[in-house]
Write an enzyme that holds these catalytic residues in place. Sequence first.
Site, PDB file in Angstrom:
ATOM      1  N   TYR A 342       1.000  -0.939   0.198  1.00 39.16           N
ATOM      2  CA  TYR A 342      -0.096  -0.155  -0.120  1.00 39.16           C
ATOM      3  C   TYR A 342       0.924   1.285  -0.074  1.00 39.16           C
ATOM      4  O   TYR A 342       1.690   1.596   1.081  1.00 39.16           O
ATOM      5  CB  TYR A 342      -0.890   0.044   0.877  1.00 39.16           C
ATOM      6  CG  TYR A 342      -2.459   0.669   1.311  1.00 39.16           C
ATOM      7  CD1 TYR A 342      -2.414   2.120   0.262  1.00 39.16           C
ATOM      8  CD2 TYR A 342      -2.613   0.806   1.928  1.00 39.16           C
ATOM      9  CE1 TYR A 342      -3.190   2.925   0.052  1.00 39.16           C
ATOM     10  CE2 TYR A 342      -3.962   1.877   2.583  1.00 39.16           C
ATOM     11  CZ  TYR A 342      -4.636   2.389   1.622  1.00 39.16           C
ATOM     12  OH  TYR A 342      -5.670   3.706   1.626  1.00 39.16           O
ATOM     13  N   CYS A 343       1.088   2.105  -0.781  1.00 41.02           N
ATOM     14  CA  CYS A 343       1.574   3.105  -0.856  1.00 41.02           C
ATOM     15  C   CYS A 343       2.439   2.949  -0.754  1.00 41.02           C
ATOM     16  O   CYS A 343       2.834   1.670  -2.088  1.00 41.02           O
ATOM     17  CB  CYS A 343       1.293   4.323   0.081  1.00 41.02           C
ATOM     18  SG  CYS A 343       1.309   6.027   0.220  1.00 41.02           S
ATOM     19  N   VAL A 344       3.652   3.757  -0.152  1.00 45.08           N
ATOM     20  CA  VAL A 344       4.970   3.152   0.188  1.00 45.08           C
ATOM     21  C   VAL A 344       5.286   2.127   0.556  1.00 45.08           C
ATOM     22  O   VAL A 344       6.485   2.015   0.043  1.00 45.08           O
ATOM     23  CB  VAL A 344       5.883   4.519   0.542  1.00 45.08           C
ATOM     24  CG1 VAL A 344       5.068   4.633   2.176  1.00 45.08           C
ATOM     25  CG2 VAL A 344       7.084   4.405   1.386  1.00 45.08           C
ATOM     26  N   GLY A 346       3.770  -0.568  -1.042  1.00 51.72           N
ATOM     27  CA  GLY A 346       3.861  -1.318  -2.351  1.00 51.72           C
ATOM     28  C   GLY A 346       4.956  -0.685  -3.194  1.00 51.72           C
ATOM     29  O   GLY A 346       5.746  -1.185  -4.186  1.00 51.72           O
TER      30      GLY A 346
END
Length: 606
Positions: A342-344, A346
């Site tokens: 998720y987000c960073v 990812g």
Amino acid sequence: MDNPGDKSAKTPNLDKYVIKDPEAFARNVAHMIEQAGKAASAWVEPREKGLKRDTIADPVTDVVKTLSRVSEYWLSEPGRALEAQTKLFASYMAIWSNSIRRMSGEQVDDVVKPDKGDKRFADEDWGRNAFFDFLKQAYLVTANWAGELVTHAEGLDDHTRHKAAFYVKQLTTAISPSNFLLTNPELYKETVASNGENLVKGMKMLAEDIVAGGGDLRLRQSDMTKFALGENVATTPGKVIARSDVAEIIQYEPSTPDVLKRPLLICPPWINKFYILDLNAEKSFIKWAIDQGHTVFVISWVNPDHRHAMKDWTAYINEGLRFGLDTIENATGEKAVNAIGYCVGGTLLSAALALFAQEGENRIRSATLFTTQVDFTYAGDLKVFVDEDQIRALEAAMSAEGYLDGTRMATAFNMLRSGDLIWPYVVNNYMRGRDPVPFDLLYWNADATRMSAANHSYYLRNCYLDNNLVRGMMKLAGQNLSLGDVKIPIYNLAAKEDHIAPALSVFTGCKYFGGDVTYVLAGSGHIAGVVNPPAKNKYQYWTGGSPVGAFDEWLTNTSEHPGSWWNHWHKWIESQDDARVPARQPGENGSEILGEAPGTYVRIRV
């Protein structure tokens, strides 16, 4: 509905603006000043004692430097400057003329109206009272004019123009008449009605929030007393079964008799805490995934302190992702895993996959990326904070403590939507004197985390500044990484209104992976687009062909589906491997139980 021909319908009730009890009002003003003094002391005291050091270079310097570039264009040519000033003056005169005509009973249209959805000017006296109506329109005209100065200034590089537009937006949002007592009719009337008690309460809250921030303002966005980890947020049952210096691994208890053979490992961002995916039973992606038959493991990142100063991306991969894979294998015996970032988280997962591909580490068989950027060309407003000068100043500040204070990062994220996440709470808390309402999402948003110095510096330089991951220039464990080596299937989720990982940015990153990429676009933004349980039947999502070519063309040829994308994702996961086995319990295969979910690392506060 007001009758346009009825002059009384446009006449404000001035009685609401008259102080009824001057003595009580004067007493409350004195109490307000007393509380304001306490707020000032709360700010000064930790600095006098050396407990707080304002070491980061004054951001005003960059604002002035950037806006000076815009000023140079308009002031370098007298005719150009005169044209800009004349346009603004003409707008003011039109507003003034309309005000005179309206006061004489004539029906006239506003020169400018607030944007649809702008809640700042909802009170009826913004239109009924000539003074406040003039203020509103003058402000809107000025804000639009200032934005156009940036848009039409020639000779600016893209980064400078982006910064200038962002700073102008911040400044114009800050000076809105809705943010000040004497220029906001709603605030003025409330202050008169309470004889100033709202201001006393507001200053008291301000002092409390500065104390809570250790000398910096920690703006409260929710009633924090109404929530407790493990009690009414992050309540999905599970166990901490492993712990490293940077991560706890949580295994959640199953809710189905059989489960998918492939376990699911979730890698959340370390910029915030993992329980955004487990806010409560109704919103929890973690619980929902368990109910679909996933054996869910989650990485809960440590809230770093000076001991973690040198923990970089290699450490987070080895002591987080690789550690999580080892833990899953020990707990389940499985060597094939589905992973989510998720987000960073990812971005880290993507870099790790490229590294793993070189090493022959193949336990992750599919990857899902939630609002994740790997190509930072179109990375949105966060790029405003990233250039060589600002990174150097940040690195110098982090070197003193070994980490970036969480409140600074939280402030930066709040600034991206200051009209929603800063000023409404400044007005509500410190001027209206009202406690914010309990809201689990904003409770999570305020639960900030620190960033280790090495980790954060590496992230800013390699991603936002140099865009090294897609250039094949990112180096980890002595290896140059290529996303082209990542051959496993990718489910790449973007959110249409995302201001942190813009949908275009996520889309452009798809082409760098070496395998099949399924790009899905969710409605709403960075959080609501992801945390959107099917039972709510909110928003929508779009699916289409391969994410190649221009983003607008891809979007034109998509199919829109109502509601949540969660079920679509689950079907995609099952299309990779739908084999099932009996449900697994935490502690099986000799796994050590270190504690109950949500664990200990998540409870460490800034």
